[in-house]
Enzyme design. Sequence first.
Site, PDB file in Angstrom:
ATOM      1  N   SER A 151      -3.144   2.891  10.437  1.00 42.96           N
ATOM      2  CA  SER A 151      -3.731   1.576  10.701  1.00 42.96           C
ATOM      3  C   SER A 151      -2.628   0.524  10.642  1.00 42.96           C
ATOM      4  O   SER A 151      -1.667   0.617  11.405  1.00 42.96           O
ATOM      5  CB  SER A 151      -4.856   1.289   9.705  1.00 42.96           C
ATOM      6  N   MET A 161      -4.268  -0.360   5.938  1.00 45.13           N
ATOM      7  CA  MET A 161      -5.074  -1.106   4.989  1.00 45.13           C
ATOM      8  C   MET A 161      -6.433  -0.430   4.828  1.00 45.13           C
ATOM      9  O   MET A 161      -7.019   0.036   5.799  1.00 45.13           O
ATOM     10  CB  MET A 161      -5.248  -2.542   5.501  1.00 45.13           C
ATOM     11  N   ASP A 180      -9.778   4.320   5.098  1.00 40.30           N
ATOM     12  CA  ASP A 180     -10.195   5.215   6.176  1.00 40.30           C
ATOM     13  C   ASP A 180      -9.257   6.422   6.253  1.00 40.30           C
ATOM     14  O   ASP A 180      -8.041   6.274   6.261  1.00 40.30           O
ATOM     15  CB  ASP A 180     -10.194   4.467   7.511  1.00 40.30           C
TER      16      ASP A 180
END
Length: 343
Positions: free
Chosen positions: A166, A285, A288
């Site tokens: 991410s 961040m 996930d």
Amino acid sequence: MCAASVLVVDDSVTMRALIKHALRNDPDIIVVGEASNPFEARDKMKELDPDVVTLDVEMPNMNGIEFLEKIMRLRPTPVIMVSNLTAPGAATTLAALEIGAFDCIAKPSARETMFNELPSLIKEAARAKAGMARRRGGPALPRQAESEPVRGRRGHLPDLIAIGSSTGGVEALMQVLAEFPADCPPTVIVQHLPAAFTGSFAARLDRVSRARVSEAKGGEPLLPGHIYLAPGGGRHMVVKPGARPSVALIEGETVSGHRPSVDVLFGSVAKNFSGSTCGVILTGMGRDGAQGLLEMRRQGAATLGQDEESSLVYGMPRVANEIGAVARQLPLARIAKQIFNGS
């Protein structure tokens, strides 16, 4: 979740008013402050700790790209760039996404454009930050030695590699995939990016990697020497089982605050792929991918995580490491080497 708190940063009084007007009718969003330049914004961030920052590019004293670099290095926070310079495909947009911006939108020519787009983006960004604060405990699985290359159950390189990333993942993936050989195992990737950018990012990765990189369309067979990047904004990417395993794009709710979700991809690999696998979680961040990577490890996959020092944002790999999903934690420069030759 509580209302998402937003700091609006723009040197234009008119634009700050338009942004606040666009957000004021959403009960899940509260504008907690505004700033006209990065120095004021820095103080407001320390004071207010907003969930999300909207940030212009063209400002006095320090431009928004320079300030974004400082935010991601010193106080990682979801940032949505709102500027005349951040239209889809613009060089400034790609630069902001590489640094770690959550998303980029162009300043609207009409208020309706911002009404329609910005509130939902802010709520998605706030959910990503909320994931940073959550922890999930669980028995840690044993670490593996770091002196060996990643090997599958049959003693050779994995039959499939799955990667999730991410914030900061654009640059991280470029570095890792540049070391992939032309005949690498089929590789599936979820990188959190807006829908307008995954196609151009796949093309960019294709230029730096000896393997073939493409944006997944759904239905492609998993072939050696091919790397499939999940398209942004709309559907999850999964591995579909069968005599000839393939990539599929499926509908579904957001998972871990994202769609496509790394957790969904990793979970599908653990459930549907019968060969040996390797899961890799890179900078990002939130959380996930952590649970999905744990599912992969429990099914016998080799699992790698980027270490804190080399991560732009040590969120996703940290959570994965804490719950025992990561067998080996490594600097970014060693990820590909560990997969292919153990160095």
